[in-house]
Design an enzyme around this catalytic site. Structure first.
Site, PDB file in Angstrom:
ATOM      1  CB  THR A 141      -0.964   0.033   1.211  1.00 17.61           C
ATOM      2  OG1 THR A 141      -0.210   0.070   2.442  1.00 17.61           O
ATOM      3  CG2 THR A 141      -1.899  -1.154   1.212  1.00 17.61           C
ATOM      4  CB  ILE A 196      -5.885   5.623  -0.755  1.00 15.25           C
ATOM      5  CG1 ILE A 196      -5.694   7.140  -0.904  1.00 15.25           C
ATOM      6  CG2 ILE A 196      -7.342   5.295  -0.440  1.00 15.25           C
ATOM      7  CD1 ILE A 196      -6.629   7.806  -1.897  1.00 15.25           C
ATOM      8  CG  HIS A 197      -3.210   2.170   4.052  1.00 10.30           C
ATOM      9  ND1 HIS A 197      -1.868   1.838   3.945  1.00 10.30           N
ATOM     10  CD2 HIS A 197      -3.263   3.277   4.835  1.00 10.30           C
ATOM     11  CE1 HIS A 197      -1.144   2.699   4.642  1.00 10.30           C
ATOM     12  NE2 HIS A 197      -1.954   3.578   5.184  1.00 10.30           N
ATOM     13  CG  ASP A 198      -8.805   0.625   4.222  1.00 10.40           C
ATOM     14  OD1 ASP A 198      -9.376   1.379   5.016  1.00 10.40           O
ATOM     15  OD2 ASP A 198      -7.939  -0.199   4.576  1.00 10.40           O
TER      16      ASP A 198
END
Ligand code: RIB
Ligand code: CA
Length: 326
Positions: free
Chosen positions: A196, A241-243
């Site tokens: 990520t 924006i990990h998710d």
């Protein structure tokens, strides 16, 4: 016909917001519902934020189910941005969506059993601490047969931790839950900080979110308000924006590189939340996860921007799908 029937288990959370809005604009994904957990912020706030996001998207057919207010065993910890609490009305407009009466664990169990009955497994997209999922699997082990895969944002292997030097937040916040999920036998796809952190969004990218109507504008405001860049750590502008990467993996798995390996997690002691991957097979343990190691940064960034833009062209009739559930 969607490729994936997905329950998104989240702790919104700014980057959760991007993931949820991306999923809602992706025809490859049928979002069965949102199950909400404490994590970035306390449960009352993550539920309120999820309800606001559903209202903002117009997808009143997608239910919000409140879940665990804290981890299974460890003490409660919140995210770096816990002060955000509920998204202020100036950031995300208020709406009328309220959470369903059925709690998150019951919804996951009921959905998985329905999947078994029709022979069409569901996917769980875990983008917060995995408490809800672990509780469903502990209380009703049979439901594992109804779950095709758990695609989770969590862990850190070649990257250092960010919530602590040794741990990524989702795992750190409930290491016992992560351990239960990893030992459940359900196929797990793990998106760690290793990958990520490879895709960094800059203010120019956030500006392009604004093509996505009210939803895109809100995302622009959220990411502009809460700066997630860290030039000292990343050596260049922008922040992760990990998710959203979990949604991108479902939609365009070709953008990613991964490898099967055994993954373990430290559940007690100073370094609780530490995750390790046996990439070089030093342990006599069979693989229990697919760890995503690399991403096509531009491909992922452009995919997210393109999907958010679709909120801008949503036909009014689409906003009347279903009704908000009380
Ligand atoms: O470590 C990043 C993860 O923790 C993301 O899911 C973020 O939303 C927080 O939940
Ligand atoms: Ca999250």
């Amino acid at each position: 016909m969607s490729l994936h029937k997905v329950i998104i288990d989240a702790d919104p959370g700014v980057d959760d917001a991007a993931a949820i809005l991306m999923a809602l604009a992706s025809p490859e994904i049928e979002v069965l519902g949102l199950t909400i957990v404490a994590g970035n912020v306390a449960l009352e706030h993550s539920v309120a934020n999820a309800c606001k996001l559903i209202g903002l998207s117009g997808r009143l057919d997608v239910p919000v189910h409140a879940g665990a207010g804290g981890p299974l065993l460890r003490d409660q910890v919140y995210g770096t941005y816990a002060r955000i609490g509920s998204f202020d009305d100036t950031l995300v407009k208020p709406g009328s969506v309220v959470p369903a009466k059925e709690n998150a664990i019951q919804f996951i169990v009921r959905s998985a059993r329905a999947a078994i009955a029709v022979g069409e497994q569901i996917t769980l997209c875990a983008i917060g601490p995995m408490t809800n999922i672990a509780l469903a699997l502990i209380q009703h082990p049979d439901v594992a047969r109804g779950i095709r895969q758990i695609v989770a944002m969590g862990g850190a292997f070649t990257a250092l931790g960010h919530r602590t030097p040794w741990a990524e937040f989702n795992i750190y916040a409930d290491p016992h839950a992560a351990d239960i999920v990893l030992q459940s036998g359900v196929p797990v796809v793990l998106m760690p900080l290793d990958v990520t952190f490879q895709a960094l969004f800059t203010t120019d990218h956030f500006e392009r979110f604004r093509a996505g109507g009210e939803a895109g504008a809100a995302l622009y405001t959220l990411f502009s308000t809460f700066d997630r860049s860290d030039e000292q750590r990343f050596g260049r502008p922008g922040g992760p924006i990990h998710d959203a990467m979990t949604i991108a993996w479902l939609v365009r798995p070709d953008l990613f590189t991964s490898r099967e390996t055994f993954v373990g997690v430290q559940v007690t002691g100073l370094t609780k939340g530490y995750t390790y991957a046996d990439f070089y097979k030093k342990l006599d343990r069979s693989a229990n996860a697919t760890v995503v190691t690399d991403v096509d940064e531009t491909g992922f960034i452009e995919l997210l921007i393109e999907r958010i833009a679709r909120h801008g062209d949503t036909a009014p009739d689409r906003k009347t799908q279903g009704v908000s559930r009380a």
